[in-house]
Design an enzyme around this catalytic site. Sequence first.
Site, mmCIF file in Angstrom:
data_model
loop_
_atom_site.group_PDB
_atom_site.id
_atom_site.type_symbol
_atom_site.label_atom_id
_atom_site.label_comp_id
_atom_site.label_asym_id
_atom_site.label_seq_id
_atom_site.Cartn_x
_atom_site.Cartn_y
_atom_site.Cartn_z
ATOM 1 N N SER A 164 32.466 34.404 39.351
ATOM 2 C CA SER A 164 32.774 35.416 40.372
ATOM 3 C C SER A 164 31.705 36.511 40.356
ATOM 4 C CB SER A 164 34.180 35.990 40.139
ATOM 5 O OG SER A 164 34.537 36.886 41.170
ATOM 6 N N THR A 165 32.092 37.754 40.089
ATOM 7 C CA THR A 165 31.147 38.882 40.134
ATOM 8 C C THR A 165 29.948 38.626 39.223
ATOM 9 O OG1 THR A 165 33.114 40.261 40.341
ATOM 10 C CG2 THR A 165 31.020 41.397 40.064
ATOM 11 N N HIS A 191 33.569 33.048 43.979
ATOM 12 C CA HIS A 191 34.348 33.901 44.887
ATOM 13 C C HIS A 191 33.416 34.531 45.915
ATOM 14 C CE1 HIS A 191 37.505 34.587 41.471
ATOM 15 N NE2 HIS A 191 37.674 33.430 42.084
ATOM 16 N N MET A 284 35.182 39.156 37.173
ATOM 17 C CA MET A 284 36.273 40.076 36.888
ATOM 18 C C MET A 284 37.607 39.339 36.984
ATOM 19 S SD MET A 284 37.205 43.172 36.185
ATOM 20 C CE MET A 284 35.610 43.984 36.327
ATOM 21 N N ASP A 287 41.025 34.554 37.083
ATOM 22 C CA ASP A 287 41.143 33.336 37.881
ATOM 23 C C ASP A 287 40.486 32.179 37.135
ATOM 24 O OD1 ASP A 287 41.606 31.582 40.015
ATOM 25 O OD2 ASP A 287 39.675 32.059 40.944
#
Length: 343
Positions: A164-165, A191, A284, A287
């Site tokens: 993600s991030t 994401h 972050m 998930d």
Amino acid sequence: MVRVLVVEDSPLMRRVLIKILQKSPFIKVVDYATNGQEAIEKVASLRPDVVTMDVEMPILNGLEALKTIMQTCPTPVVMISTLTQKGAEVTLKALSLGAVDFIPKPSNYSSELECIENEIIQKVLNAAKANVFVKKADSSIKQKAVSLSKRPLARPNAIFIGVSTGGPKTLGEIIPYIKSDIGVPIFIVQHMPPNFTRQLASTLSERSSLFIKEAEKGETVKPNTVYIAPGGKQMEITISGGRTVINIVDGPDDLIYKPSVDYVGFSLAQHYKDRLLAIMLTGMGNDGAKAFAFIKKLGGFIIAEDQTTAIIFGMPKAVIDQGIADLILPCTSIAGAINSIFL
């Protein structure tokens, strides 16, 4: 208290953004800049915790300013980006240069920005926790085989990556160094909204010898191919006529992330069972933690990114804390580990 410098040349956009950020008791807007040159100077003098950076600005644009800031005074930067194809291209470039995240820039600044004010505040608070001092990967090291303390019992039939991030930069330090004849498909959940995942595939393709694409409904899964789950959708694996086929669905409404590491991970685990290599990278939140636990239960092999290189340690930590990671490696060793597993 997170100290923020807002970099934006539009007076209206600047006012609205500052107003939103000031709604959080944990954020203090210390100043603003109206162009990239001013931003560089104010980052050096004020040393903010986070910078929000527009792209199109006079004198010096956001990308050039970002590049200089990351070289001279590394600071977490959140880009303000349009959700167009061109916006996606510029944003991916910014993320590869070291920007931590981006905020979608709507056409109707005031009303549409206020609709996502919680997202804006959260992204800025998250960015303050980012590790922007991560050493750039050394390609000569990455292409050497890594000596592994543990190996899968059987050769995996697929690789799954959740991220993600901080993902685009980290993927750029791993995917290009995976050997082109790896012999299995690679599935990635990053994401991102629509448009951005297609652009991510294009950006990674420029530097990799693997075939990289945004996954499409109905296509047959092939080895030596990287499938990136499309933004705003969920990706599944099904069997049709004896072939392994990708299915793209809207997915359940109760999932926060589209695509979701958990959703895709469960689908891949049910298909590949103990022959799945699952890798959790920067991001972050948590998930993917449930899916990775399921993958481990079925006998899959799990690698988690080490805290030393994770831009945001949340998602790898959620895997490591369950005690299910077979290997915990810096991102600079993950491509080498993959290549060693598939020798």
